[in-house]
Design a protein around this motif. Structure first.
Motif, mmCIF file in Angstrom:
data_model
loop_
_atom_site.group_PDB
_atom_site.id
_atom_site.type_symbol
_atom_site.label_atom_id
_atom_site.label_comp_id
_atom_site.label_asym_id
_atom_site.label_seq_id
_atom_site.Cartn_x
_atom_site.Cartn_y
_atom_site.Cartn_z
ATOM 1 N N PRO A 21 0.754 -1.299 0.133
ATOM 2 C CA PRO A 21 -0.187 0.098 0.004
ATOM 3 C C PRO A 21 0.985 1.368 0.051
ATOM 4 N N ILE A 22 0.256 2.304 -0.216
ATOM 5 C CA ILE A 22 1.216 3.569 -0.205
ATOM 6 C C ILE A 22 0.283 4.840 0.303
ATOM 7 N N GLU A 23 0.998 5.260 1.391
ATOM 8 C CA GLU A 23 0.539 6.270 2.274
ATOM 9 C C GLU A 23 0.461 7.660 1.617
ATOM 10 N N ILE A 24 -0.518 8.159 1.289
ATOM 11 C CA ILE A 24 -0.581 9.549 0.367
ATOM 12 C C ILE A 24 -0.869 10.669 1.411
ATOM 13 N N VAL A 28 -3.902 7.955 5.468
ATOM 14 C CA VAL A 28 -4.817 7.964 4.252
ATOM 15 C C VAL A 28 -4.000 6.982 3.321
ATOM 16 N N TYR A 29 -4.562 5.832 2.889
ATOM 17 C CA TYR A 29 -3.737 5.108 2.030
ATOM 18 C C TYR A 29 -4.247 4.580 0.634
ATOM 19 N N TRP A 30 -3.482 4.504 -0.628
ATOM 20 C CA TRP A 30 -3.895 3.995 -1.538
ATOM 21 C C TRP A 30 -3.780 2.506 -1.479
ATOM 22 N N SER A 54 -8.586 2.554 -4.607
ATOM 23 C CA SER A 54 -9.358 2.518 -3.546
ATOM 24 C C SER A 54 -8.266 3.201 -2.557
ATOM 25 N N TYR A 55 -9.169 3.580 -1.501
ATOM 26 C CA TYR A 55 -8.579 4.455 -0.420
ATOM 27 C C TYR A 55 -8.936 4.013 0.916
ATOM 28 N N LEU A 56 -7.975 3.706 1.972
ATOM 29 C CA LEU A 56 -8.276 3.298 3.092
ATOM 30 C C LEU A 56 -7.910 4.466 4.113
ATOM 31 N N ILE A 57 -8.928 4.872 5.020
ATOM 32 C CA ILE A 57 -8.576 5.996 5.895
ATOM 33 C C ILE A 57 -8.553 5.295 7.363
ATOM 34 N N ILE A 58 -7.462 5.261 8.406
ATOM 35 C CA ILE A 58 -7.200 4.844 9.350
ATOM 36 C C ILE A 58 -7.938 5.753 10.555
ATOM 37 N N ASP A 59 -8.545 5.713 11.263
ATOM 38 C CA ASP A 59 -9.385 6.487 12.205
ATOM 39 C C ASP A 59 -9.997 5.602 13.120
ATOM 40 N N ILE A 150 -20.346 12.861 7.922
ATOM 41 C CA ILE A 150 -20.037 11.889 8.954
ATOM 42 C C ILE A 150 -18.566 12.198 9.551
ATOM 43 N N SER A 151 -18.484 11.880 10.998
ATOM 44 C CA SER A 151 -17.266 11.965 11.616
ATOM 45 C C SER A 151 -16.982 10.525 11.690
ATOM 46 N N ILE A 152 -15.622 10.362 11.464
ATOM 47 C CA ILE A 152 -14.815 8.994 11.424
ATOM 48 C C ILE A 152 -14.026 8.983 12.477
ATOM 49 N N GLY A 153 -13.937 10.038 13.420
ATOM 50 C CA GLY A 153 -13.018 10.110 14.615
ATOM 51 C C GLY A 153 -12.300 11.471 14.469
#
Length: 414
Positions: A21-24, A28-30, A54-59, A150-153
């Motif tokens: 994966p790549i942190e952009i 936030v990751y691609w 696709s993008y992944l958000i860690i919160d 929406i709040s995700i954190g």
């Protein structure tokens, strides 16, 4: 980081290719995929390949923005697995129902059956219809509309409906704190590369224009409405992350400005000559018209339909102010490649173009008349009656073609 591995649907890692994966941005990751061998997309030629992003958000609420084309699910889940256990995903945003973005959704829902899905109202309808046999009854889908948040954190997602940009269900997702726009099919390109940002790759703006011309050109009005909408909302962008191609991070607003320019049909002073030929007569005419345009000092391009990439030609058509179309007569009508291109062009609805038709015939004419009829019925402007020759163009015919080229150049200058 896991190496030499791949992931099955059940999440178990196996030996295989390296997945990274790549942190952009922070957290936030691609996690998308590169389709190196993609050569055709909706009939649109893609000689450079493509991506499904696709993008992944860690919160506090782990969020996945869009999925990938179904056959690439293992690769996407493998990238996610390097960051977090995929079973911990809380939210999935489905910006668009089309299969290159949603066909991994049933598989990811097997991994996270309790995850909440966010989509537009038409997006929900499309998902439930398309996946009616894949367990959709248990999916928790929440409908969102423009301005909803929406709040995700620590981070906040804001949604923007973009109806008919380019499907009725389409929407964008804006990560407010990081000023990242996840724009799905808008602002993309079809290129395969190991780089993730446009400033790392040469020629991206041209690729983006080819993409716009072949996919989004019919929706110029919606593009202008969208540009006004985000202006009114006061959105600023540090990144624009599309679902295809690379991410815009160097003055990202310039791709929006380019879309506005293309949507306004700001053509150049140029002539595009599109033709096909059977025994060379129509090609001779095309080249004489070319000489006439060149002699008048106007930029001109000559494109044989069987020897050039139609997708690139559509981009050139979008840029040109005058288009000349030439065809031999086949079975009392236009040549089959010309008929196919006219059908493709009609669907894309280029605006502000002036057309001229020419051609040749042997025992019976019909090509010029047929093309003119098709153009007129499609609402395109024909600047003067077409010109055709019997068998082959002699010197007087060639001279007429050069004169036609000079007149077309004058029209382009206006």
């Amino acid at each position: 980081m896991l190496r030499n591995s791949e992931c099955r649907l059940d999440g178990e890692m196996q030996l295989g290719n390296e997945i990274q994966p790549i942190e952009i941005a922070e957290g936030v990751y691609w996690v998308g995929v590169v389709d190196w061998n993609l050569r055709d997309f909706h009939g649109y030629e893609t000689p450079k390949g493509g991506t499904y992003n696709s993008y992944l958000i860690i919160d506090e609420k782990i969020t996945l923005i869009d999925t990938v084309k179904g056959p690439f699910f293992d690769e996407m889940i493998g990238r996610i697995s390097q960051i977090v256990d995929p079973a911990k995903i809380d939210y999935i945003v489905s910006n668009h129902v089309e299969m290159d973005h949603s066909s991994s959704l049933p598989a990811i829902m097997q991994v996270v059956p309790k995850a909440k899905i966010f989509s537009s109202a038409k997006g929900k309808k499309g998902l439930l219809e398309h996946y009616r046999e894949m367990g959709f009854q248990n999916w928790d889908i929440e409908v969102v509309k423009t301005g909803d948040e929406i709040s995700i954190g620590k981070k906040t997602l804001q949604f923007i409906e973009v109806v008919m940009l380019h499907w009725p269900d389409s929407m964008h997702t804006y990560l407010k704190e990081d000023k990242i726009l996840f724009s799905n099919d808008a602002f993309g390109q079809h290129i395969a590369t190991s780089e993730r940002f446009e400033d790392q790759v040469e020629g991206v703006m041209e690729d983006a224009e080819i993409y716009y011309a072949n996919i989004l050109m019919p929706f110029g009005k919606q593009v202008l409405t969208y540009a006004e909408k985000i202006k009114q909302m006061g959105l600023k962008f540090d990144m624009i992350a599309p679902a295809h191609g690379v991410i815009w991070r160097k003055e990202p607003e310039r791709i929006i400005e380019a879309y506005v320019k293309w949507a306004n049909a700001e053509a150049k002073q140029s002539v595009l000559i599109i033709y096909d030929t059977m025994w060379g007569s129509t090609e001779i005419m095309a080249k004489e018209i070319l000489y006439g345009v060149e002699s008048a000092g106007v930029d001109v391009k000559l494109r044989n339909l069987r020897k050039n990439d139609w997708s690139k030609m559509v981009k050139e058509l979008m840029d040109a102010s005058v288009v000349a179309i030439g065809s031999p007569t086949q079975n009392n009508g236009m040549f089959f490649t010309i008929a196919g291109f006219l059908s493709y062009m009609k669907g894309l609805r280029p605006k502000g173009k002036k057309f001229f038709v020419f051609g040749s015939y042997g025992w019976g004419g019909g090509a010029v008349k047929g093309i003119e009829k098709e153009l007129t019925e499609s609402g395109f402007e024909i600047v003067e009656p077409g010109f055709q020759v019997n068998f082959k163009p002699f010197e007087e015919d060639r001279e007429k073609c050069r004169e036609i080229g000079s007149r077309l150049a004058s029209l382009a200058k206006k």
